[in-house]
Write an enzyme that holds these catalytic residues in place. Sequence first.
Site, PDB file in Angstrom:
ATOM      1  N   ARG A   1      -0.051  71.608 104.927  1.00 26.77           N
ATOM      2  CA  ARG A   1      -0.339  70.194 105.129  1.00 26.77           C
ATOM      3  C   ARG A   1       0.816  69.320 104.651  1.00 26.77           C
ATOM      4  NH1 ARG A   1      -6.092  69.496 102.448  1.00 26.77           N
ATOM      5  NH2 ARG A   1      -5.573  67.306 102.842  1.00 26.77           N
TER       6      ARG A   1
ATOM      7  N   LYS B   1      -1.178  72.176 100.330  1.00 25.27           N
ATOM      8  CA  LYS B   1      -1.210  70.719 100.524  1.00 25.27           C
ATOM      9  C   LYS B   1      -0.394  70.030  99.436  1.00 25.27           C
ATOM     10  CE  LYS B   1      -3.391  66.684  99.217  1.00 25.27           C
ATOM     11  NZ  LYS B   1      -3.739  66.158  97.870  1.00 25.27           N
TER      12      LYS B   1
ATOM     13  N   HIS C   1      -3.243  85.636 100.462  1.00 24.92           N
ATOM     14  CA  HIS C   1      -4.508  85.610 101.186  1.00 24.92           C
ATOM     15  C   HIS C   1      -5.531  84.645 100.587  1.00 24.92           C
ATOM     16  CE1 HIS C   1      -3.218  89.941 100.602  1.00 24.92           C
ATOM     17  NE2 HIS C   1      -3.458  89.594  99.363  1.00 24.92           N
TER      18      HIS C   1
ATOM     19  N   TYR D   1      -6.323  78.242  98.284  1.00 23.47           N
ATOM     20  CA  TYR D   1      -6.037  76.822  98.461  1.00 23.47           C
ATOM     21  C   TYR D   1      -5.149  76.362  97.324  1.00 23.47           C
ATOM     22  CZ  TYR D   1      -6.390  71.780  98.309  1.00 23.47           C
ATOM     23  OH  TYR D   1      -6.063  70.454  98.258  1.00 23.47           O
TER      24      TYR D   1
ATOM     25  N   ASN E   1       3.280  85.479  91.706  1.00 23.45           N
ATOM     26  CA  ASN E   1       2.361  86.049  92.692  1.00 23.45           C
ATOM     27  C   ASN E   1       0.973  85.441  92.497  1.00 23.45           C
ATOM     28  OD1 ASN E   1       1.776  88.315  94.762  1.00 23.45           O
ATOM     29  ND2 ASN E   1       0.190  88.584  93.215  1.00 23.45           N
TER      30      ASN E   1
ATOM     31  N   ALA F   1      -5.443  86.900  95.635  1.00 24.18           N
ATOM     32  CA  ALA F   1      -6.360  86.484  96.706  1.00 24.18           C
ATOM     33  C   ALA F   1      -7.476  85.606  96.160  1.00 24.18           C
ATOM     34  CB  ALA F   1      -6.953  87.714  97.384  1.00 24.18           C
TER      35      ALA F   1
ATOM     36  N   ARG G   1     -14.128  84.175  81.509  1.00 22.06           N
ATOM     37  CA  ARG G   1     -15.276  84.558  82.345  1.00 22.06           C
ATOM     38  C   ARG G   1     -16.367  85.100  81.431  1.00 22.06           C
ATOM     39  NH1 ARG G   1     -11.602  89.268  85.002  1.00 22.06           N
ATOM     40  NH2 ARG G   1     -11.767  90.813  83.350  1.00 22.06           N
TER      41      ARG G   1
END
Length: 231
Positions: free
Chosen positions: A112, A130, A142, A145, A156, A159, A219
């Site tokens: 974008r 973007k 992969h 966003y 790196n 995914a 987590r």
Amino acid sequence: EELQGINNRVHLAKCEKIIQKHIMQKHMLEGVTFVNPDSCTISEEAEIGMDVLIEANTHIRGKSIISKNCIIGPNTFIQDAHIKSDCKIVNSTVLNSKIINNVTIGPFSHVRPGSEISSHSKIGNFVEIKNSIIGESVKVSHLSYIGDTKIGRFTNIGAGTITANFDGIKKNKTNIGENCSIGANTVFIAPVNIENTVTTGAGSVINKDVGNNSLAISRSKQINFKNWIKK
């Protein structure tokens, strides 16, 4: 051909086809290859370098500049972008951005406006970039966003990584340093600053700054209930 009138959409389409034919002939005589020129459209303002290969169903709009030895398409849309030499863009959209040398994009990626992809980087399948600066030799391979973000070289991105840049009121920045290894499904809650040589654990939600040479994991602990019967 130059004297035809346009009184309806049929005439308009006919004249557009004539203009496109002349535009593509000019580029082909200058060393550009079109695999299926009838399926492509090129703006009059676009500049295309020597030995560029334009695959089928590719559309280049606005003041786009494509330098030599690039492969564009198939099924690619480029508008007001500057793409330097030896790039490959497949099944993707690039809008108002700068793509430096030896970059691969796609398939099914969306770059974008306001983005810059540095040399030898890879933007893989189903990735959206973007208003971001991607450093040299960065891989975003992969399902990610990356918005309002700066990524340092040799990093790196695993995914499913997401930069959560919008807090409901304004867009916030994410900075990721050099030589980082971002685990799959990491979410960065902007604003956040990740320094150099940082590793994040897969599935982490990072909302605090991380210093150099660190491992960041955020987590909940896995809990297994034996002999569980769903009611």
